[in-house]
Scaffold this active site. Structure first.
Site, mmCIF file in Angstrom:
data_model
loop_
_atom_site.group_PDB
_atom_site.id
_atom_site.type_symbol
_atom_site.label_atom_id
_atom_site.label_comp_id
_atom_site.label_asym_id
_atom_site.label_seq_id
_atom_site.Cartn_x
_atom_site.Cartn_y
_atom_site.Cartn_z
ATOM 1 N N LYS A 189 5.858 6.234 5.376
ATOM 2 C CA LYS A 189 6.160 5.184 4.682
ATOM 3 C C LYS A 189 7.144 5.217 3.524
ATOM 4 O O LYS A 189 7.113 6.320 2.930
ATOM 5 C CB LYS A 189 4.743 4.682 4.030
ATOM 6 N N SER A 249 -0.281 -2.480 4.117
ATOM 7 C CA SER A 249 1.361 -2.308 3.895
ATOM 8 C C SER A 249 2.077 -1.242 4.729
ATOM 9 O O SER A 249 3.228 -1.401 4.650
ATOM 10 C CB SER A 249 1.466 -2.262 2.493
ATOM 11 N N SER A 272 -4.147 -0.335 3.132
ATOM 12 C CA SER A 272 -2.983 -0.295 3.643
ATOM 13 C C SER A 272 -2.667 0.717 4.846
ATOM 14 O O SER A 272 -1.414 0.506 5.387
ATOM 15 C CB SER A 272 -1.917 -0.220 2.637
#
Lengths: 479, 95
Positions: free
Chosen positions: A79, A154, A178
């Site tokens: 990420k 996310s 997330s």
């Protein structure tokens, strides 16, 4: 269908060890898949240059595998919150568009030291602020099972990259769900670790008492391999745990299902949870029962307040953490915050301000204590809790981002584990009639990742949801 | 929540409010605040706060110099630097 990247880490490792496949082949397959699918899915914000990757692969192949390196030659992505110097780290915000970190995050360093090959950085909701990957300054990330729908967030880009076999595993970040939310929406496995199990050094902070660094992969077995490498005390992170890191892989078959009691917390199955989602999780409970697991009803009475508790803590901490983005030492100025991020910063500033801090922020921290007690009580009669991950199947793009309250409430089933610090794993549990992925969540006491992964692994031995791949992976071969 | 309150909050939080953002926040922030204020209904007067869930306490290290960033590395992303300093906008005695 990428033939190599469809395989497990252990399968790839044994083929790499006998030199029947090369690192170069893995890297080439990864890059080819990204080239083919990333334009329409937008899972990556940046990718390491092809020439650089191939040169690295060539050197690795020439030197040969090192059995001590548990992830030698395995392609992965992170990420875009984990700093490392070879690519910008943006947190999906224009503020950090050109930020090149002078140091490497511990998680990337550890994975590199284990021989894994970093392919690129994944799209996400900016700063971790979101559960749909729509709050990205680099475009929405699309769900590979239905490109008009959200990937979840996310860590949306990570989930898409694993689901479409662009990489073998990805490192996401879970502050309120997330990792688990996009894992569920893209039909992969994702682990939110115990707070402190993995170092947060070099992870761009969202909410420092809630943030966790965790693996995302196709199976619980793959999660175990990656976790074994990632976990452990780090002198750079004072909150990281000194507890010895278990041999997660060898513990995968350890837990005896007949000795396990699964708690079903009734508030996680209430009104607002889609009936198809509930049914699939009930089916999973039945499958576990058929293997001798005992099932009991438990309660987490504070669940209705979970969103308020989480958002007050998270927004307060993020308003403080994001104060560092002043455009002076790095990044652009604060006018580049998105609407969603601005709203969270203002919510946090309000909750911390004089006259409100006691009633809101401190109250939420007292509620955290009460929530910890709720979970302790629930765990006194069972080993793990089971629940859906998200209340509904993946929504259409545009539905959540334009409705802030609905967006917040979709986090209901995941936020409590971050608030109390316990681990939880999300794994595929089936599909709706419309073919949309649904995941299930198992929660356990702190540092009981071995139990979680073992139960998840054994569930994956009696079901095949985790083998299913998005139709677009095979459809392009027919045209 | 009054619009002036949002504007004041934005000043405190150094959030830049252009018309579009201000309108969006005026429309959405009050509902969000109302929602989280449900926490006020919880009776928790005798409950202590928990600020962190780590088991670790008093994590110390020796007070010795360890490797860290060079000045050049630390300045590498600065908008403006001069002779090893970050240059910041003037805040006092502005003309």
């Amino acid at each position: 269908m990428p033939a190599l990247l469809d395989q497990s880490i252990q399968q790839l490792r044994s083929q790499l060890a006998t030199r029947s496949i090369s690192v170069a082949q893995l890297v080439q397959e990864s890059l080819a898949q990204i080239e083919k699918l990333n334009p329409s899915l937008n899972a990556f914000i940046s990718v390491v240059e092809k020439a650089q990757l191939l040169a690295l692969a060539k050197n690795m192949d020439a030197a040969g595998p090192n059995p001590a390196q548990l992830l030698w030659g395995i392609p992965f992505s992170v990420k875009d919150v984990y700093v490392s110097p070879e690519l910008p780290t943006t947190a999906a915000s224009h503020i950090l568009e050109n930020f090149t970190s002078p140091y490497t995050s511990t998680v990337v360093q550890k994975l590199r030291d284990a021989g894994a090959v970093l392919i690129g950085k994944n799209n996400m909701d900016a700063w971790g602020h979101g559960g749909s990957n729509e709050n990205s300054d680099y475009g929405v990330c699309h769900n590979p099972w239905d490109v008009d729908r959200i990937s979840g967030g996310s860590s949306g880009g990570c989930a898409v990259a694993v689901s479409t076999r662009m990489v073998t595993f990805a490192i996401g970040e879970d502050t309120g769900g997330s990792i688990r939310n996009p894992a569920s929406m893209c039909s992969i496995s994702g682990l939110k670790v115990t707070y402190g199990r993995v170092s947060r050094y070099g992870a761009i902070a969202y909410a420092s008492s809630l943030d966790t660094v965790g693996p995302m992969a196709k199976t619980a077995e793959d999660l175990a391999v990656v976790l074994e490498v990632m976990a452990g005390k780090d002198d750079h992170d004072a909150t990281s745990s000194t507890r010895v890191v278990p041999k997660y892989v060898s513990l995968l078959s350890e837990t005896k299902l007949q000795e396990i009691t699964v708690g079903v917390p009734k508030e996680f199955f209430g009104e607002g949870i889609d009936p198809e989602v509930q049914q699939l999780v009930q089916d999973a409970i039945a499958a576990l029962k058929s293997k001798g697991v005992k099932v009991i009803d438990v309660t987490i009475p504070l669940l209705p307040y979970a969103i308020a508790i989480y958002y007050l803590i998270a927004a307060s901490e993020t308003s403080s953490n994001l104060g560092r983005y002043d455009g002076i030492r790095y990044g652009k100025d604060r006018s580049f915050f998105s609407q969603e991020s601005a709203r969270r910063i203002l919510l946090g500033s309000y909750a911390l301000s004089a006259g409100y801090a006691d009633k809101l922020y401190k109250k939420a921290q007292r509620a955290r204590t009460a929530l910890i007690q709720d979970y302790e009580k629930a765990f006194s009669n069972c080993t793990v809790l089971i629940s859906p991950v998200v209340p509904t199947p993946p929504q259409l793009i545009g539905e959540l981002i334009n409705n802030p309250l609905q967006n917040m409430v979709s986090d209901l089933l995941t936020v409590t584990t971050n608030v109390v610090g316990i681990p939880a794993v999300a794994i595929p549990a089936g599909f709706t009639q419309a073919g949309l992925p649904v995941g299930l969540q198992l929660m356990a006491r702190k540092f009981e990742e071995p139990t979680l992964l073992s139960i998840a692994h054994q569930y994956q031995q009696i079901t095949d949801w985790h083998h299913k791949t998005p139709p677009l992976l095979t459809s392009e071969e027919k045209t | 929540m009054a619009n002036t309150q949002i504007a004041n909050l934005a000043t405190l939080a150094l959030i830049v409010l252009d018309d579009k953002l201000e309108a969006a926040l005026d429309r959405t922030l009050p509902d969000v605040l109302d929602f989280v204020e449900q926490i006020k209904s919880l009776q928790l007067d005798t409950t202590e706060e928990t600020y962190r869930t780590t088991d670790e306490e008093n994590v110390w290290r020796e007070d010795i110099v360890e490797p860290s960033l060079t000045t050049a590395q630390a300045l590498s992303n600065a908008r403006s630097s001069w002779q090893g300093y970050f240059v910041v906008p003037r805040i006092l005695n502005k003309e």
